[in-house]
Design an enzyme around this catalytic site. Structure first.
Site, short mmCIF file in Angstrom:
data_model
loop_
_atom_site.label_atom_id
_atom_site.label_comp_id
_atom_site.label_asym_id
_atom_site.label_seq_id
_atom_site.Cartn_x
_atom_site.Cartn_y
_atom_site.Cartn_z
N ARG A 43 -27.28 -34.50 -45.84
CA ARG A 43 -28.09 -35.65 -45.42
C ARG A 43 -27.27 -36.92 -45.30
O ARG A 43 -27.66 -37.87 -44.65
CB ARG A 43 -29.19 -35.91 -46.46
N LYS A 131 -27.29 -20.32 -57.96
CA LYS A 131 -28.35 -20.21 -58.95
C LYS A 131 -28.86 -21.60 -59.30
O LYS A 131 -28.12 -22.55 -59.09
CB LYS A 131 -27.87 -19.48 -60.22
N HIS A 161 -21.98 -17.57 -61.32
CA HIS A 161 -20.52 -17.56 -61.47
C HIS A 161 -20.07 -16.97 -62.80
O HIS A 161 -18.93 -16.58 -62.95
CB HIS A 161 -19.93 -18.96 -61.22
N LYS A 165 -16.56 -14.46 -64.13
CA LYS A 165 -15.55 -14.85 -65.13
C LYS A 165 -14.85 -13.58 -65.59
O LYS A 165 -15.52 -12.58 -65.89
CB LYS A 165 -16.22 -15.54 -66.33
N GLU A 199 -22.27 -26.71 -74.49
CA GLU A 199 -21.45 -27.64 -73.70
C GLU A 199 -21.35 -28.97 -74.44
O GLU A 199 -22.33 -29.40 -75.07
CB GLU A 199 -22.07 -27.86 -72.33
N HIS A 223 -27.21 -17.27 -66.33
CA HIS A 223 -25.97 -16.93 -67.03
C HIS A 223 -26.22 -16.15 -68.33
O HIS A 223 -25.60 -15.11 -68.58
CB HIS A 223 -25.18 -18.19 -67.39
N LYS A 309 -26.68 -29.04 -73.79
CA LYS A 309 -25.73 -30.06 -73.36
C LYS A 309 -25.50 -31.01 -74.54
O LYS A 309 -26.34 -31.12 -75.44
CB LYS A 309 -26.31 -30.88 -72.20
P1 NDP Z 1 -26.01 -32.23 -56.92
O1 NDP Z 1 -27.15 -32.95 -57.58
O2 NDP Z 1 -24.66 -32.85 -57.01
O3 NDP Z 1 -26.45 -32.01 -55.40
C1 NDP Z 1 -25.61 -31.44 -54.39
C2 NDP Z 1 -25.93 -32.05 -53.05
O4 NDP Z 1 -27.20 -31.61 -52.61
C3 NDP Z 1 -25.99 -33.55 -53.04
O5 NDP Z 1 -24.72 -34.12 -52.90
C4 NDP Z 1 -26.89 -33.83 -51.87
O6 NDP Z 1 -26.11 -33.74 -50.67
C5 NDP Z 1 -27.84 -32.66 -51.88
N1 NDP Z 1 -29.08 -33.01 -52.60
C6 NDP Z 1 -29.20 -33.43 -53.87
N2 NDP Z 1 -30.50 -33.63 -54.21
C7 NDP Z 1 -31.21 -33.33 -53.11
C8 NDP Z 1 -32.59 -33.31 -52.82
N3 NDP Z 1 -33.51 -33.65 -53.75
N4 NDP Z 1 -32.99 -32.96 -51.60
C9 NDP Z 1 -32.08 -32.60 -50.67
N5 NDP Z 1 -30.74 -32.59 -50.91
C10 NDP Z 1 -30.31 -32.94 -52.11
O7 NDP Z 1 -26.03 -30.73 -57.49
P2 NDP Z 1 -24.83 -29.79 -57.94
O8 NDP Z 1 -23.72 -29.89 -56.96
O9 NDP Z 1 -24.55 -30.00 -59.35
O10 NDP Z 1 -25.55 -28.35 -57.86
C11 NDP Z 1 -25.89 -27.76 -56.63
C12 NDP Z 1 -26.30 -26.32 -56.89
O11 NDP Z 1 -25.24 -25.64 -57.49
C13 NDP Z 1 -27.50 -26.18 -57.82
O12 NDP Z 1 -28.30 -25.14 -57.35
C14 NDP Z 1 -26.86 -25.81 -59.16
O13 NDP Z 1 -27.66 -24.99 -59.94
C15 NDP Z 1 -25.66 -25.03 -58.71
N6 NDP Z 1 -24.56 -25.02 -59.67
C16 NDP Z 1 -23.97 -26.20 -60.06
C17 NDP Z 1 -22.91 -26.15 -60.94
C18 NDP Z 1 -22.22 -27.40 -61.37
O14 NDP Z 1 -21.37 -27.29 -62.27
N7 NDP Z 1 -22.54 -28.54 -60.79
C19 NDP Z 1 -22.38 -24.89 -61.48
C20 NDP Z 1 -23.09 -23.73 -61.01
C21 NDP Z 1 -24.13 -23.82 -60.14
P3 NDP Z 1 -26.46 -34.59 -49.34
O15 NDP Z 1 -27.06 -35.87 -49.80
O16 NDP Z 1 -25.13 -34.76 -48.66
O17 NDP Z 1 -27.38 -33.77 -48.55
C1 BG6 Z 2 -23.76 -24.20 -64.15
C2 BG6 Z 2 -24.79 -25.16 -64.65
O1 BG6 Z 2 -24.38 -23.06 -63.63
O2 BG6 Z 2 -22.89 -23.82 -65.19
C3 BG6 Z 2 -24.13 -26.34 -65.33
O3 BG6 Z 2 -25.57 -25.62 -63.56
C4 BG6 Z 2 -23.14 -25.91 -66.36
O4 BG6 Z 2 -25.11 -27.16 -65.92
C5 BG6 Z 2 -22.18 -24.89 -65.76
O5 BG6 Z 2 -22.41 -27.04 -66.81
C6 BG6 Z 2 -21.27 -24.31 -66.83
O6 BG6 Z 2 -20.31 -23.51 -66.22
P1 BG6 Z 2 -18.94 -23.23 -66.96
O7 BG6 Z 2 -18.24 -22.24 -66.10
O8 BG6 Z 2 -18.23 -24.54 -67.06
O9 BG6 Z 2 -19.31 -22.70 -68.31
#
Ligand code: NDP
Ligand code: BG6
Length: 464
Positions: A43, A131, A161, A165, A199, A223, A309
């Site tokens: 977006r 996920k 993920h 591991k 964490e 997980h 957390k």
């Molecule tokens: P973010 O909150 O950083 O969101 C990622 C991107 O999605 C944003 O940069 C934005 O991009 C878009 N976005 C955020 N909120 C909304 C919304 N309400 N509506 C539409 N678009 C939105 O999330 P993460 O990157 O942390 O996580 C993304 C996915 O990955 C989740 O499903 C999470 O469970 C999964 N995940 C995350 C991990 C992590 O460590 N962060 C690890 C494992 C899984 P833009 O504005 O450019 O569209």
């Molecule tokens: C992600 C969760 O799936 O796993 C996060 O959305 C969490 O909240 C992360 O921090 C932990 O992953 P790892 O590999 O650092 O244990």
């Protein structure tokens, strides 16, 4: 020159893309001669140059940064996907990676179908979904159905993920390549299983995602239950993806839905002040729950899982406590045996250790706890690969061994759904101090539920 693979990352401006996807992709691209182009889609109205900078800064490497592209679109407007369609039209393999919050998945899938970008029965069009898949059982079922309409099962990669591991994969090696462990791996000898996914960090900048999600959906549903399935499943017929999935499905099917009276929720002190969190949020950042598996192997063995957390330190491990040895009589005095602990340390300090009783060196016959330890990193001179590197390399190769199937995901939602419903409708999480091990009620849960007390290695003699 047209790349061999286009990886289209929805949500590429987010935390996951920056911390995990782009650096892993950068390492893979440096190793592999395959020409990959990363296309960020979202977006945000970014200039391509801005995204290239982001790719480089995130560790994607010069090669990836130089060719990266950005497409500005609206997830809910299929017509806004037309420029993306044009960009990838001539690329042989196109992978769509949904790295956005789960509530956006349905819109993106609809738009991919409506714009003709999704092509079922074409193995060179793949979809990767992060996920948690869905927000509850009903939405997960709907998303799986939607995925199945747009893509064939072989084209779908549902990420957890943790499954990628190395140390989680090593659970299979420990259990099934050693005849030592399998005979004790059951209710006759196992007293309790304790799983900790702790964490140290809080939610950081992720309130937009986390405040709608919470610890049950973020960690337990995926997980933790995947890890537990690998720990408790029957030996698979072969180690091919389909047989491992089948064994996990059977284990998950035997797990009873979590009884809300057997679970504790917590929220860390200061969570409500985090940027983007609703001021009256009841979202849990900690959960501990007692689980039960109703099958021949595990009936009656209490299993406890906790995650949170802002806890004392980062540690993910499985602690399997065996039943006490019979009392010993030493010099006329009865002495308790030392319970054997099998510890599978997923992270950090990856490894496996066994806490046993040994004789204290010296003239007296006295028992002391002692540890035997496999330090996993010592099995290789190379650095252990990051889980996302394993995930991405498998998606690029079209393999499925590190991904859960649709049914496993739905079975996991069945286990947590009653808890989510109960917590959604009433009550408030107990507030716990940052840097602690979570709410006190979690200690009572384990003590009264037959698990003794929470242990992590290092806190207990013989488990360093
Ligand atoms: P973010 O909150 O950083 O969101 C990622 C991107 O999605 C944003 O940069 C934005 O991009 C878009 N976005 C955020 N909120 C909304 C919304 N309400 N509506 C539409 N678009 C939105 O999330 P993460 O990157 O942390 O996580 C993304 C996915 O990955 C989740 O499903 C999470 O469970 C999964 N995940 C995350 C991990 C992590 O460590 N962060 C690890 C494992 C899984 P833009 O504005 O450019 O569209
Ligand atoms: C992600 C969760 O799936 O796993 C996060 O959305 C969490 O909240 C992360 O921090 C932990 O992953 P790892 O590999 O650092 O244990």
């Amino acid at each position: 020159m047209q790349p061999a693979v286009d990886l289209v990352v929805f949500g590429a401006s987010g935390d996951l893309a920056r911390r995990k996807i782009l650096p892993s992709l950068g390492r893979l691209a440096a190793r592999d001669s395959q020409a990959i182009r990363v296309i960020g889609a979202g977006r945000s109205a970014k200039a391509t140059e801005e995204f290239r900078l982001l790719v480089g800064e995130a560790g994607g490497g010069e090669r990836l940064a130089a060719t990266a592209d950005w497409v500005h679109l609206d997830y809910a407007a299929p017509s806004s996907f037309a420029p993306l369609q044009e960009l990838v039209a001539a690329t042989p393999c196109v992978i769509f990676y949904l790295a956005t919050p789960p509530e956006t998945f349905s819109d993106i899938l609809l738009a991919l179908s409506a714009s003709g970008l999704a092509r079922s029965r074409d193995p060179m069009r793949r979809i990767v979904v992060e996920k948690p898949l869905g927000h509850d059982l009903a939405s997960a079922r709907a998303l799986n159905a939607q995925l199945a309409e747009a893509f064939d099962e072989e084209q779908i990669f549902r990420i957890d993920h943790y499954l990628a591991k190395d140390t989680v994969q090593n659970v299979l090696a420990l259990r099934f390549s050693n005849s030592l462990f399998e005979p004790v791996w059951n209710r006759t000898l196992v007293e309790t299983i304790l799983i900790t996914v702790a964490e140290e960090e809080g939610i950081g900048q992720r309130a937009g995602y986390y405040d709608h999600t919470g610890a049950v959906r973020d960690i337990i549903q995926n997980h933790a239950l995947q890890l537990l399935a690998l720990i408790t499943m029957e030996p698979p017929t072969t180690f091919d993806a389909e047989y491992v999935r089948r064994a996990k499905r059977a284990a998950l099917r035997a797990m009873l839905p979590i009884d809300p009276t057997m679970a504790v929720r917590g929220q860390y002190e200061g969570y409500l002040d985090e940027e983007g969190v609703a001021p009256d949020s009841r979202r849990e950042t900690y959960v501990a729950a007692r689980l039960q598996i109703e099958n021949w192997r595990w009936d009656g063995v209490p299993i406890f899982v906790r995650t949170g957390k802002a806890l004392t330190r980062r540690v993910t491990e499985v602690m399997i406590k065996l039943r006490d040895a019979p009392m010993l009589r030493i010099g006329g005095r009865r002495q308790r045996g030392i319970p054997t602990l099998i510890v599978i340390r997923i992270q950090p300090d990856e490894g496996i250790s066994l806490r046993i009783g040994a004789k204290r060196p010296g003239t007296k016959f006295e028992l002391v706890p002692a540890g035997m330890r496999l330090d996993y990193a010592r099995l290789t001179r190379a650095a252990l690969p990051d889980a996302y590197e394993n995930v991405l390399s498998e998606v690029l190769a079209g393999g499925h061994s590190a991904f859960p199937g649709a049914e496993e995901i739905e079975l996991s939602w069945e286990i947590v759904d009653p808890l989510l419903r109960a917590w959604e409708s009433e009550g408030h999480p107990e507030v716990y101090p940052r840097g602690s091990w979570g709410p006190h009620a979690a200690d009572d849960l384990v003590a009264t539920g037959g698990g003794g007390r929470w242990i992590v290695s290092g806190d207990e003699p013989g488990t360093s």
